[in-house]
Scaffold this active site. Structure first.
Site, PDB file in Angstrom:
ATOM      1  CG  ASP A  13       1.097  -6.286  -3.246  1.00  0.00           C
ATOM      2  OD1 ASP A  13       1.195  -7.391  -2.694  1.00  0.00           O
ATOM      3  OD2 ASP A  13       2.088  -5.568  -3.515  1.00  0.00           O
ATOM      4  CG  ASP A  14      -2.538  -2.320  -3.093  1.00  0.00           C
ATOM      5  OD1 ASP A  14      -1.669  -2.293  -2.195  1.00  0.00           O
ATOM      6  OD2 ASP A  14      -2.387  -1.790  -4.200  1.00  0.00           O
ATOM      7  CG  HIS A 131       0.963   0.518   0.175  1.00  0.00           C
ATOM      8  ND1 HIS A 131       0.497  -0.062  -0.989  1.00  0.00           N
ATOM      9  CD2 HIS A 131       0.395   1.769   0.208  1.00  0.00           C
ATOM     10  CE1 HIS A 131      -0.310   0.779  -1.611  1.00  0.00           C
ATOM     11  NE2 HIS A 131      -0.376   1.899  -0.909  1.00  0.00           N
TER      12      HIS A 131
END
Length: 307
Positions: A13-14, A131
């Site tokens: 993620d991110d 998110h």
């Protein structure tokens, strides 16, 4: 090659958060530790991340962001604070509970992020999640965040999302009380989203993992425990001679710690990104002992497009 017992999507993620996060995720992908990434299109290093994914053939989806940094669509008055930044993980949820958020602006922001993803990568997202798990949230008198999210996925023919309901969550001894409470609410929101996502024809793996193995809680024994839950929660025996593989997603956040004032989504990197937890995850995911465990347990890493 023998039939795998688990088809595991390990999602970093991110992606795009900062150059050091990008480099760590690419290093992890090349070492066999992640198999898929989720891009924050409003992050400061999103363009670099998209280029890296293209260069290294990394399967990439959209990490839709309604809670951190600057929005892509402007103005987005109900989504932002007095400084023009998105309200934060808890601020977004509090504004939602108070009925202060426009679902129309939620929709416009999500569609703007899908368009920007196209511009950065040259293709549609292979999957799309939220998110800080915003995509499963309720809210609104008639329309909820999860409904808007599902409609955007359906309209753009994005086939996969994430449903963060983790087996073994409530028996995990490592979680402090405040995280246990937050994750329990995430789980309930996710369960309430299942019917919405199904109605729109959206898919997700059989099992979700990652809440109990984040940051300092990530270790080979803890990942082995999580995989054990995935195997136990697998699909029922098929009518044919071969039992189908369990499909699972493991959410991870590997990288090198962000430097002060370098990274984020317009308002600088947060403490989580600057901590040593990022590098710990990177080290564990690339540990030969974990890769050997995958081999022994019949776990095959893959991307959403392989499910």
């Amino acid at each position: 090659m023998p039939q795998p017992r688990v088809m595991l999507v390990v999602t970093g993620d991110d992606f795009g958060y900062c150059p050091r996060r990008n480099q760590g995720i690419v290093d992890c992908f090349q070492a066999g530790g992640v198999s898929n990434v989720s891009l924050l299109v409003n992050a400061c290093a999103a363009k670099e991340a998209a280029d890296l994914a293209k260069r290294h053939s990394i399967p990439i989806g959209l990490h839709a962001n309604l809670s951190e940094g600057l929005p892509v669509s402007r103005p987005a008055f109900t989504l932002t604070d007095q400084h023009g930044f998105l309200r934060g993980k808890m601020g977004f949820r509090q504004a939602l509970e108070r009925g202060q958020l426009s679902m129309k602006q939620v929709e416009l922001e999500l569609r703007a992020q899908v368009r920007l993803f196209w511009e950065l990568t040259g293709h549609a997202p292979l999957h799309m999640d939220g998110h800080q798990h915003v995509h499963v949230l309720p809210g609104g008198h008639m329309t909820r965040v999860r409904d808007v999210f599902a409609q955007v996925l359906s309209d753009h023919q994005i086939p996969f999302t994430r449903v963060p309901v983790e087996p073994g969550l409530h028996s995990c001894p490592a979680l402090p009380a405040h995280l246990r409470k937050f994750y329990a609410q995430v789980e309930q929101d996710a369960l309430d989203s299942v019917a919405v996502f199904r109605r729109h024809g959206i898919r997700w793996p059989d099992v979700y993992l990652g809440l109990t193995t984040m940051g300092q809680n990530m270790s080979v024994p803890n990942l082995q425990r999580a995989l054990g839950h995935a195997l136990a929660a697998g699909p029922p025996p098929s009518s044919g001679p071969r039992r189908p593989a369990v499909t699972a997603e493991l959410m991870v956040h590997p990288g090198y710690p962000s430097r002060a004032q370098e990274g984020g989504c317009g308002d600088g990197p947060d403490d989580f990104s600057r901590s040593a937890d990022r590098q710990r995850e990177l080290s564990v995911l690339c540990d030969p002992a974990l890769l050997a465990l995958y081999g022994r347990e019949g776990v095959r890493l893959c991307a959403f497009k392989d499910l």
